[in-house]
Every structure is written in C-alpha cells, then in structure tokens.
Write an enzyme that holds these catalytic residues in place. Sequence first.
Site, short mmCIF file in Angstrom:
data_model
loop_
_atom_site.label_atom_id
_atom_site.label_comp_id
_atom_site.label_asym_id
_atom_site.label_seq_id
_atom_site.Cartn_x
_atom_site.Cartn_y
_atom_site.Cartn_z
CG ASP A 49 9.45 -6.85 52.95
OD1 ASP A 49 9.11 -7.69 53.81
OD2 ASP A 49 9.01 -5.69 52.93
CG HIS A 81 6.30 -7.14 55.85
ND1 HIS A 81 7.19 -6.41 55.09
CD2 HIS A 81 5.61 -6.24 56.59
CE1 HIS A 81 7.04 -5.12 55.35
NE2 HIS A 81 6.08 -4.98 56.25
CG ASN A 169 4.19 1.09 61.08
OD1 ASN A 169 4.06 1.92 60.18
ND2 ASN A 169 4.21 -0.21 60.85
CB SER A 233 4.90 -2.18 55.85
OG SER A 233 5.97 -2.16 56.74
#
Length: 301
Positions: A49, A81, A169, A233
Amino acid sequence: MTWHLPPDLVVGPSFGTLSLAPTNWGMAATHIDRLRTRFGEGETVAILDTGLDPDHPELSGGVKANVSFVPGESAYDQHGHGTHCAGTAAGSSPTIGVAGKAKILGGKCLSNSGSGTTDGIRNAIKWAIASKATVISMSIGGQGFMEGIEDLVRLADDAGIVTVLAAGNERGQGGMVRFPSSAIVVAAVDSNGRYASFSNPASTNAILSCAAPGVGITSAKPGGGYQMMSGTSMATPFVAGVVAALQSERVARGLPRLKNADLKKLFGSRNVDAGTPGADGDYGPGLIDGEMLKLSLIPTP
C-alpha cells in the site's frame, strides 16, 4: 502502467485517541470474536500500500519490516491509507484490528499521493512472497490491475500465501469487476448489510469471493491517531485479518492451511447470504461471518 488507490475513497473524521473514536460496527456485525481465539498468532500479513507508520500504538509491536518500492520515498506512510489498512488487518486493539497478534509486513508500492507503477507493485508482491507472508492484502485499483498481477497471485498461492484484493469503488461511474482472479476479491457493505454505494459489482456471480464491512471504518492514522475511512479498501484488510485468524485457528487444531480456492469454497458455504439468493454480482456468496466460519473448524464425524 500506473496503478492507484481505488478512486472515491471517502476519508472521514479523525480522532486523537481510541477512546474518542467510534467503535467499529463491523466486529459485532460479522461475529468476528467467534473466530479469533488466537487473534492470528503465527500469521504474517503483508500490507502492500502507501507504507506504514510502524510506531503507531496499534502497529508498533507487530511490524516485522517496512520497505519502500517507490523511488525517492521512504517507507513511512505520509498518505494514511496503508496505516489504516494495516490497523484493520492486525491492529493490536480488538475493536480496531481483526487479527491483532499477527505480524505485519509493510510494502510501500504506492506513493504518498496514492499512485504506483507496475514494477513497484510487482516487486512488492515478490518481496512479500520471499519474506514468507502468509496473507497479502492489496487495496489497489485501476483498469487491468488484476490481470496485471494474476501470475504473481498464482505464484503466491503455490507458496501457500493467500492474496486478498479490493473490488474497487467505481460503481457510480459504471465500474465493474470483470476479471476472474484466483485471489479473494472483496466487495464492501455498510452497517445495514447492504452493498456500499461505491462498491463495484461483478460481471458474473462467481467473481466476488465475499463482502465485508467497508463504510465508516475506524482504524489507525499516521502519527498515533485514528481516522474513519470508507471504501472496498477497508473491506479488503478486514478479510485479510479474517483469513489470518482462521488459518491460525486451523494450525492450532492440526488442520491443513487453506489456499485461495479452498477459501473461496469455504466462503461460498459459510457466509451470510445477502441480496438475491445464492451468489450474486453485488455480494458474491455473501457477508463474511466469524460464527459461520468457526463451524468449519469442527471436524466432521
């Protein structure tokens, strides 16, 4: 090729301490306490990530390594994130982390702005395999992303490493999951158990592996605080933590470890059905559920 965080990630309010932050509704909704007697002990989850804050109280006891594959950037998470995802998968507080005794590998393959290259991401996956992760969690999006890493997903599976991927998304922009990856592909649901407004559907009923909490999720924030985020996520590291908790329980009971195909089959029979009866393009076979999964640990007479 450039990849990125799934678009339309929703970043909510932040909190200075855990006591001020809302309790994660997903823990109770999925009966996860029924599954985590060992809290993922003996497992290692690789969060590929934006990096980690390895000194965050939720992570400081569990980070085995934090390595950058982004040229010119340190492995420290300046985006938020990656730290959030790591906290969900294996944060030490049971209201934050699903598998709090699992170890964590941080592979920074997305930059501080949230983008990454094919080479960086593939190198991070290869590193996670070489570092003997037991679960890989990737909340990364982009057209063709799953196709671009499928060979490495299969390589990881051959090594006994489960890979968990976000469905994305882009639902509001016509997004859809079309590639049938061998990885565990995760959709997101809200606190009512309905698919999240952003969660990508799949082109066939067999593509999604499960759905998990992904709306209004509280987890770790770089610098020691906490933050709410919403997205597939967030659902992805939740499932990565579930896999770590399940595998840990299986090992402790002398049961064989499960590979990707085994988990897909298990999720198909031990999830809570949602939407139209049976597997569908919004939830896959249904919502992840710790109580149902624990039944799989009881030997069949």
